[in-house]
Design a protein around this motif. Structure first.
Motif, PDB file in Angstrom:
ATOM      1  N   THR A  94       0.974  -1.492   0.215  1.00 47.98           N
ATOM      2  CA  THR A  94      -0.112  -0.031   0.037  1.00 47.98           C
ATOM      3  C   THR A  94       0.925   1.178  -0.111  1.00 47.98           C
ATOM      4  O   THR A  94       0.139   2.564  -0.606  1.00 47.98           O
ATOM      5  CB  THR A  94      -0.883   0.127   1.273  1.00 47.98           C
ATOM      6  N   ARG A  95       2.178   1.147   0.296  1.00 48.50           N
ATOM      7  CA  ARG A  95       3.176   2.405   0.445  1.00 48.50           C
ATOM      8  C   ARG A  95       3.630   2.591  -1.008  1.00 48.50           C
ATOM      9  O   ARG A  95       4.128   3.640  -1.290  1.00 48.50           O
ATOM     10  CB  ARG A  95       4.208   2.230   1.272  1.00 48.50           C
ATOM     11  N   ASN A  97       2.061   3.913  -3.846  1.00 49.42           N
ATOM     12  CA  ASN A  97       0.947   4.155  -4.359  1.00 49.42           C
ATOM     13  C   ASN A  97       0.986   5.469  -5.087  1.00 49.42           C
ATOM     14  O   ASN A  97       0.240   6.457  -5.249  1.00 49.42           O
ATOM     15  CB  ASN A  97       0.046   4.620  -3.140  1.00 49.42           C
ATOM     16  N   ARG A  98       2.021   5.362  -6.138  1.00 48.26           N
ATOM     17  CA  ARG A  98       2.108   6.515  -6.898  1.00 48.26           C
ATOM     18  C   ARG A  98       1.460   6.344  -8.289  1.00 48.26           C
ATOM     19  O   ARG A  98       1.988   5.044  -8.901  1.00 48.26           O
ATOM     20  CB  ARG A  98       3.288   6.851  -6.929  1.00 48.26           C
ATOM     21  N   GLU A 112       1.680   2.389  -9.768  1.00 49.51           N
ATOM     22  CA  GLU A 112       2.362   1.402  -8.689  1.00 49.51           C
ATOM     23  C   GLU A 112       1.121   0.494  -8.292  1.00 49.51           C
ATOM     24  O   GLU A 112       0.071   0.885  -8.069  1.00 49.51           O
ATOM     25  CB  GLU A 112       3.197   2.228  -7.502  1.00 49.51           C
ATOM     26  N   GLY A 114       0.002  -0.170  -5.135  1.00 52.06           N
ATOM     27  CA  GLY A 114      -0.907   0.466  -3.971  1.00 52.06           C
ATOM     28  C   GLY A 114      -1.795   1.415  -4.547  1.00 52.06           C
ATOM     29  O   GLY A 114      -2.504   1.912  -3.405  1.00 52.06           O
ATOM     30  N   VAL A 115      -1.734   1.855  -5.715  1.00 46.97           N
ATOM     31  CA  VAL A 115      -2.834   2.903  -6.054  1.00 46.97           C
ATOM     32  C   VAL A 115      -4.193   2.506  -5.893  1.00 46.97           C
ATOM     33  O   VAL A 115      -4.476   1.350  -6.451  1.00 46.97           O
ATOM     34  CB  VAL A 115      -2.362   3.460  -7.592  1.00 46.97           C
ATOM     35  N   ILE A 116      -5.156   3.179  -5.384  1.00 47.68           N
ATOM     36  CA  ILE A 116      -6.615   2.909  -5.193  1.00 47.68           C
ATOM     37  C   ILE A 116      -7.065   2.696  -6.519  1.00 47.68           C
ATOM     38  O   ILE A 116      -6.911   3.869  -7.427  1.00 47.68           O
ATOM     39  CB  ILE A 116      -7.158   3.883  -4.184  1.00 47.68           C
ATOM     40  N   THR A 142      -6.898  -2.043  -4.164  1.00 46.98           N
ATOM     41  CA  THR A 142      -5.773  -1.347  -5.014  1.00 46.98           C
ATOM     42  C   THR A 142      -5.828  -2.162  -6.224  1.00 46.98           C
ATOM     43  O   THR A 142      -6.261  -3.115  -6.562  1.00 46.98           O
ATOM     44  CB  THR A 142      -4.409  -1.550  -4.199  1.00 46.98           C
TER      45      THR A 142
END
Length: 226
Positions: A94-95, A97-98, A112, A114-116, A142
């Motif tokens: 989750t980190r 997330n870009r 990435e 972890g992106v929602i 994600t």
């Protein structure tokens, strides 16, 4: 596997991602022993990599110590794919997330894991685009989890599920080797390894970056009642 009896493994994990990115306290681990499914299993360690290199380093550490590892996104899945049934190391993405790039000319977003899900559409909507796969948990799930589960949603009836919208992937193999599969356009020549990996539920690789196909928003929407 007790954390207190694996000081060398703990040290190696902390060296890979930093002390602030490793959990091993029993109370903290409880949060990560389940996802949206009914099964439970507690990991021995939870780690939060921030880069693809850190993911590869973590996988190599797990191999070196003979420890099982499982990748996890937001934990909204219903198949139990993020449950560490044999303990070991839970790699939470989750980190990472870009949204790294949006290419409107070729209608591609590079993100990435972890992106929602809904964040992709929110990023491109002002320019008239959207990302079609829309699972019911799209405000929390994600992209990495969507790719692992080949998620769908209401739009899949018209536009297909996740596998129809993933062009390429950066992955880390079970031995820690980073690999790129796919290409910048649909139906890229060669074996469809992207299609094989999408929906594999984390059994073949950990996803560290995805090239997603964007779609144009319709010029107008009308609802008819017959």
């Amino acid at each position: 596997m007790a954390a207190t009896g694996n000081g060398s493994l703990l040290t190696a994990l902390q060296a890979a991602v930093g002390r602030d990115a490793v959990l091993y306290d029993a109370d903290e681990l409880t949060v990560y022993e389940y996802d949206g499914a009914l099964d439970k299993a507690r990991p021995d360690f939870v780690v939060f990599p921030r880069t693809a290199d850190e993911v590869a380093d973590l996988v190599r550490v797990c191999n070196r110590y003979g420890v099982p590892f499982v990748a996890r996104g937001a934990g909204t899945g219903l198949s139990g794919g993020a449950i560490p049934v044999k303990g070991g190391v839970l790699i939470v993405l989750t980190r990472m997330n870009r949204i790294q790039q949006v290419d409107y000319l070729n209608r591609v977003a590079v993100v990435e894991p972890g992106v929602i899900n809904i964040a992709v559409t929110e990023e491109v909507a002002p320019d008239g685009y959207y990302y079609a796969p829309d699972p019911s948990s799209q405000k929390a799930c994600t992209i990495g989890g969507n790719v692992a589960e080949n998620s769908g949603g209401p739009h899949c009836l018209a536009y297909g599920v996740t596998t129809n919208h993933v062009l390429a992937l950066d992955i880390v193999l079970p031995d820690g080797t980073p690999v790129h599969v796919g290409g910048p356009a649909p139906d890229w020549p060669g074996y469809d390894l992207t299609g094989v990996l999408t929906g594999s539920e984390g059994t073949l690789a950990i996803f560290t970056r995805a090239w997603l196909r964007l779609m144009r928003q319709p010029e107008a929407v009308r609802t008819f009642l017959a």
